[in-house]
Design an enzyme around this catalytic site. Structure first.
Site, short mmCIF file in Angstrom:
data_model
loop_
_atom_site.label_atom_id
_atom_site.label_comp_id
_atom_site.label_asym_id
_atom_site.label_seq_id
_atom_site.Cartn_x
_atom_site.Cartn_y
_atom_site.Cartn_z
N LEU A 55 0.82 -1.22 0.00
CA LEU A 55 0.00 0.00 0.00
C LEU A 55 0.86 1.27 0.00
O LEU A 55 0.33 2.37 -0.09
CB LEU A 55 -0.97 -0.02 1.18
CG LEU A 55 -1.94 -1.22 1.20
CD1 LEU A 55 -2.94 -1.09 2.35
CD2 LEU A 55 -2.67 -1.38 -0.12
N ASP A 296 -0.11 -9.79 -4.28
CA ASP A 296 1.16 -9.08 -4.45
C ASP A 296 0.93 -7.77 -5.21
O ASP A 296 1.74 -7.35 -6.04
CB ASP A 296 2.23 -9.94 -5.15
CG ASP A 296 3.65 -9.41 -4.89
OD1 ASP A 296 3.79 -8.36 -4.22
OD2 ASP A 296 4.61 -10.04 -5.36
N GLY A 315 6.89 -5.42 -10.12
CA GLY A 315 5.57 -5.40 -9.49
C GLY A 315 4.48 -4.96 -10.44
O GLY A 315 4.73 -4.20 -11.37
O1 DOR Z 1 7.08 -7.71 -7.76
C1 DOR Z 1 7.34 -7.38 -6.62
N1 DOR Z 1 7.06 -6.15 -6.14
N2 DOR Z 1 7.91 -8.26 -5.80
C2 DOR Z 1 8.34 -7.92 -4.56
O2 DOR Z 1 8.85 -8.78 -3.89
C3 DOR Z 1 8.22 -6.55 -4.06
C4 DOR Z 1 7.13 -5.84 -4.76
C5 DOR Z 1 7.17 -4.35 -4.55
O3 DOR Z 1 7.27 -3.91 -3.41
O4 DOR Z 1 7.02 -3.61 -5.53
#
Ligand code: DOR
Length: 430
Positions: A55, A296, A315
């Site tokens: 978040l 995630d 991410g």
């Molecule tokens: O894809 C990811 N994004 N993997 C992670 O372990 C951290 C996360 C992020 O905080 O953006």
């Protein structure tokens, strides 16, 4: 109506923040019904629970806030999310945990936090886990990185066992993964991008299974992505070890072939893997090896993602697409009740959010049976709704979803938080 006790046809009557009656043709009730939410053709279930949402508050409010992330959650059918601790500063002490919990009060989904295992997530000194556990924090993780030092992880597990909390591991051996940005395989070779081998994840899964055996403490494996990891967890559970696991929708919906166009929206960590891994993760979810779908949800600003692939942060968004992606991936071999178990009551149990669990102050129970007396945290799922994800649907401050423009099947029609309809007909009410 679908919950952990089974599936039946019923109306649900809510008064204040409680379910007061469940049964056929309930009618108006004593004071008369003030509002009817149409659930025709839908499944009414406990609100969804996400074990894994970034978040970004405090520190990265340009990418997401607790308020916008909670709105994305509610639109996705969630009534509770676990906020990850890789914020700036990280959630590695009670003051930051209290701040995030306070930001969550009044949001349209309830927000609990995971605490860091180590100070500053640096992997060197243990975070004050007892102080955090006293606030009701039940999950601890250095997510974004794995705890590299096996002796430190052992100590953390020994403390966690005494505190009755769970350590959630981001399984990645930093030395094996060093410099990589995609799965190491045919696509990484063809595109000339440095790879992360499946073994980088699997060696840490194997180590932590051995540490769960040594200490007797609970380990939860975050975002499993390889066939080898699923096999290791299956064997550990057959042995009776206290391990649980989650998988993210992108790891059971997309393969590393997506990176062919070098689009940074497909950069995630762990990376998208091969078709055999995707099939194994689906199989793990179907046979009970993996107990939860976790998003995630990882918002990143457009500026940070509009860079060459290997420089983009990993991410992608997840809260508004997890439900349809899970129904699409598993709907042919799991019943709707089994799919909803993966999205609601099984993650609620891992997060410690069920009735009777010790929750942070002000958080209500989630994932429990829909029965008279229960707090009305509910989701009404339309499994047949076909819709196209547009930018305008996104409540997040970020836009990094690879599913934009894609047709999806399955949607949260209504979300009810403590008796308040916060999403009605897929529209946020506040
Ligand atoms: O894809 C990811 N994004 N993997 C992670 O372990 C951290 C996360 C992020 O905080 O953006």
């Amino acid at each position: 109506m679908v919950d952990a006790t089974g599936t039946r046809r019923a109306d649900v009557l809510v008064e204040g923040d409680r379910v007061v009656a469940v049964g056929e043709d309930l009618g108006a009730g004593p004071g008369g019904v003030r509002r009817v939410l149409d659930a025709g053709g839908c499944l009414v279930c406990p609100g969804l629970v996400d074990l894994h949402a970034h978040l970004r508050q405090p520190g990265r409010e340009e990418a997401e806030t607790v308020e916008t992330g909670a709105r994305a959650a509610a639109l996705g059918g969630y009534t509770a999310v676990v906020a990850m601790p890789n914020t700036e500063p990280p959630i590695d002490d009670a003051a930051v945990a209290r701040e995030v919990l306070a930001l969550g009060r009044g949001a349209v989904a309830e927000v609990t936090v995971a605490g860091a295992i180590t100070r500053a997530r640096a992997g060197e000194l243990l975070a004050p886990m007892a102080e955090l556990a006293a606030l009701g924090v039940r999950l601890f993780t250095d997510d974004g990185a794995g705890v590299q030092d096996g002796a430190l992880m052992r100590r953390a597990l020994e403390y966690a066992g005494g505190l009755g909390v769970t350590l959630a591991q981001h399984c990645e051996d930093a030395v094996l993964a060093a410099g990589g940005c995609v799965h190491e395989g045919a696509w990484s070779s063809r595109l000339g991008l440095p790879g992360i081998p499946a073994a980088a994840e699997e060696v840490m899964v194997a180590r932590d299974i051995a540490l769960a055996r040594l200490t007797g403490s609970r380990v939860h494996f975050l975002h499993l992505s390889t066939a080898g990891s699923v096999a290791l967890v299956r064997a550990a559970r057959e042995e009776g070890l206290p391990v649980t696991a989650e998988a993210a929708p992108h790891h059971f919906s997309l393969t590393d072939a997506e990176i062919a166009g070098y689009d940074p929206v497909f950069r995630v960590n762990p990376p998208l893997r091969q078709a055999g891994d995707v099939a194994a993760v689906r199989q793990g979810l179907a046979d009970g090896t993996v107990q939860a779908v976790a998003t995630d949800h990882a918002p990143h600003t457009p500026e940070s993602k509009e860079v060459p692939f290997d420089q983009a942060p990993p991410g992608m968004l997840g809260l508004q697409t997890a439900l349809p992606l899970t129904l699409e991936a598993l709907g042919d071999r799991l019943s709707p009740a089994e799919v909803l178990a993966l999205l609601s009551w099984q993650p609620a149990a891992i997060a410690g959010l069920l009735e009777g669990d010790r929750r942070p102050e002000g958080l209500s129970p989630h994932g429990g049976p829909v029965a008279p007396g229960a707090t009305a945290n509910l989701c009404v799922v339309d499994p047949a709704a076909t819709w196209r994800l547009e930018v305008g649907h996104l409540a997040s401050r970020s836009r990094n979803s690879p599913y934009l423009g894609r047709s999806l099947t399955g949607r949260a029609r209504h979300t009810v938080l403590r008796g308040e309809p916060v999403v009605v007909d897929a529209e946020a009410q506040r």
